[in-house]
Design a protein around this motif. Structure first.
Motif, PDB file in Angstrom:
ATOM      1  N   UNK A   1       0.770  -1.109   0.142  1.00 13.05           N
ATOM      2  CA  UNK A   1       0.112  -0.097  -0.084  1.00 13.05           C
ATOM      3  C   UNK A   1       0.840   1.285  -0.154  1.00 13.05           C
ATOM      4  N   UNK A   2       1.889   1.140   0.676  1.00 15.91           N
ATOM      5  CA  UNK A   2       2.664   2.477   0.918  1.00 15.91           C
ATOM      6  C   UNK A   2       3.411   2.641  -0.419  1.00 15.91           C
ATOM      7  N   UNK A   3       3.960   1.659  -0.960  1.00 12.48           N
ATOM      8  CA  UNK A   3       4.850   1.981  -2.244  1.00 12.48           C
ATOM      9  C   UNK A   3       3.729   2.320  -3.353  1.00 12.48           C
ATOM     10  N   UNK A   4       2.664   1.849  -3.413  1.00 13.97           N
ATOM     11  CA  UNK A   4       1.630   2.201  -4.541  1.00 13.97           C
ATOM     12  C   UNK A   4       1.354   3.710  -4.404  1.00 13.97           C
ATOM     13  N   UNK A   5       1.088   4.128  -3.175  1.00 14.96           N
ATOM     14  CA  UNK A   5       0.696   5.363  -2.912  1.00 14.96           C
ATOM     15  C   UNK A   5       1.848   6.596  -2.632  1.00 14.96           C
ATOM     16  N   UNK A   6       3.086   5.996  -2.585  1.00 13.53           N
ATOM     17  CA  UNK A   6       4.065   6.916  -2.353  1.00 13.53           C
ATOM     18  C   UNK A   6       4.481   8.133  -2.943  1.00 13.53           C
ATOM     19  N   UNK A   7       4.258   7.741  -4.475  1.00  9.10           N
ATOM     20  CA  UNK A   7       4.525   8.902  -5.310  1.00  9.10           C
ATOM     21  C   UNK A   7       3.575   9.892  -5.565  1.00  9.10           C
ATOM     22  N   UNK A   8       2.265   9.505  -5.094  1.00 16.40           N
ATOM     23  CA  UNK A   8       1.105  10.301  -5.280  1.00 16.40           C
ATOM     24  C   UNK A   8       1.034  11.262  -4.098  1.00 16.40           C
ATOM     25  N   UNK A   9       1.142  10.620  -2.843  1.00 17.25           N
ATOM     26  CA  UNK A   9       0.972  11.698  -1.709  1.00 17.25           C
ATOM     27  C   UNK A   9       1.704  10.841  -0.401  1.00 17.25           C
ATOM     28  N   UNK A  10       2.689  11.239  -0.024  1.00 16.72           N
ATOM     29  CA  UNK A  10       3.511  10.666   1.109  1.00 16.72           C
ATOM     30  C   UNK A  10       2.700  10.515   2.142  1.00 16.72           C
ATOM     31  N   UNK A  11       2.063  11.504   2.738  1.00 14.93           N
ATOM     32  CA  UNK A  11       1.483  11.558   3.936  1.00 14.93           C
ATOM     33  C   UNK A  11       0.014  10.340   4.166  1.00 14.93           C
ATOM     34  N   UNK A  12      -0.587  10.310   2.790  1.00  7.63           N
ATOM     35  CA  UNK A  12      -1.608   9.508   2.630  1.00  7.63           C
ATOM     36  C   UNK A  12      -1.158   8.065   2.599  1.00  7.63           C
ATOM     37  N   UNK A  13      -0.083   7.913   2.065  1.00  8.36           N
ATOM     38  CA  UNK A  13       0.720   6.677   1.829  1.00  8.36           C
ATOM     39  C   UNK A  13       1.155   5.897   3.120  1.00  8.36           C
ATOM     40  N   UNK A  14       1.756   7.125   4.036  1.00  5.01           N
ATOM     41  CA  UNK A  14       2.118   6.488   5.324  1.00  5.01           C
ATOM     42  C   UNK A  14       0.873   6.221   6.235  1.00  5.01           C
ATOM     43  N   UNK A  15      -0.105   6.940   6.121  1.00  2.00           N
ATOM     44  CA  UNK A  15      -1.247   6.858   7.048  1.00  2.00           C
ATOM     45  C   UNK A  15      -1.903   5.449   6.693  1.00  2.00           C
ATOM     46  N   UNK A  16      -2.296   5.289   5.212  1.00  2.00           N
ATOM     47  CA  UNK A  16      -3.119   4.288   4.758  1.00  2.00           C
ATOM     48  C   UNK A  16      -2.069   2.759   5.079  1.00  2.00           C
ATOM     49  N   UNK A  17      -0.796   2.965   4.880  1.00  2.04           N
ATOM     50  CA  UNK A  17      -0.105   1.712   5.031  1.00  2.04           C
ATOM     51  C   UNK A  17       0.234   1.330   6.691  1.00  2.04           C
ATOM     52  N   UNK A  18       0.235   2.210   7.494  1.00  2.00           N
ATOM     53  CA  UNK A  18       0.099   2.014   9.009  1.00  2.00           C
ATOM     54  C   UNK A  18      -1.213   1.272   9.225  1.00  2.00           C
ATOM     55  N   UNK A  19      -2.037   1.873   8.581  1.00  2.00           N
ATOM     56  CA  UNK A  19      -3.663   1.480   9.293  1.00  2.00           C
ATOM     57  C   UNK A  19      -3.849   0.094   8.387  1.00  2.00           C
TER      58      UNK A  19
END
Length: 204
Positions: free
Chosen positions: A161-179
């Motif tokens: 999840x983090x890798x897929x969202x990282x380039x789009x928005x790092x904070x959202x990637x971080x939150x979504x991956x942790x959750x």
């Protein structure tokens, strides 16, 4: 963003230090044993990641990490004096939060070093599970990562999840991956989710 990653790193260290302290309490270790187990749990995975990436180990020039480890261990010891029961449940929950933090941090640092997305997923998972693996081996327990309930798989899912969202928005990637990692691991603890690859063999 770097500040958020640093804060999350310290939080992950704190939570894993607590999980190491809880296991040391269950094993009735002395004060030195508590500090050792809390420390290897908190920094073991990140140290392994940095050695593989061939970068300076993150805690060598920043004593804040060990201040956080000591403070977390002391706070946990004080709490256990008042509530000395149900340590296993607390250990599993603290460990779940720890792997959620470190999955993201490991994958994020790997991506910042320019590795591929696949390698970042592997390193994120290693960062999350190696500290707990060292902790359990030192305490002569079967490592949680080798037990039947989902463990490393939840880290892999979070890292993806983090890798897929990282380039789009790092904070959202971080939150979504942790959750994602946290909810999957807590669900595995509560409902004993697992991935069976072998059929049950009945003894004659």
């Amino acid at each position: 963003m770097l500040d958020w990653f640093y804060i999350s790193d310290l939080l992950g260290v704190a939570v894993f230090a607590i999980s190491g302290t809880l296991l040391a309490f269950r094993k009735q270790m002395d004060g030195f044993g508590v500090v050792v187990l809390a420390s290897v749990t908190a920094v073991g995975g990140g140290t392994t990641r940095d050695v593989i990436l061939d970068v300076p180990v993150f805690w060598l020039h920043d004593p804040t990490y060990f201040y956080v480890i000591l403070a977390s261990a002391v706070a946990c010891i004080i709490l256990l004096r008042f509530r000395p029961h149900s340590q296993l449940r607390y250990l599993l929950i603290a460990d779940a939060f720890g792997i959620a933090f470190f999955t993201v941090l490991g994958a994020g640092k790997a991506l910042d070093m320019g590795v591929s997305a696949f390698t970042a997923i592997i390193l994120g998972t290693m960062t999350a599970v190696f500290g707990g693996l060292i902790r359990d081996v030192m305490a002569r327990d079967v490592p949680l990562v080798l037990k039947s309930d989902l463990y490393a798989t939840t880290c892999i899912a979070g890292a993806i999840v983090f890798v897929l969202l990282y380039e789009w928005h790092q904070m959202i990637a971080m939150s979504a991956a942790m959750l994602t990692t946290l909810l999957l691991r807590l669900g595995a603890i509560r409902y004993h989710w697992s991935i069976h690859v072998f059929k049950d063999v009945q003894k004659p």
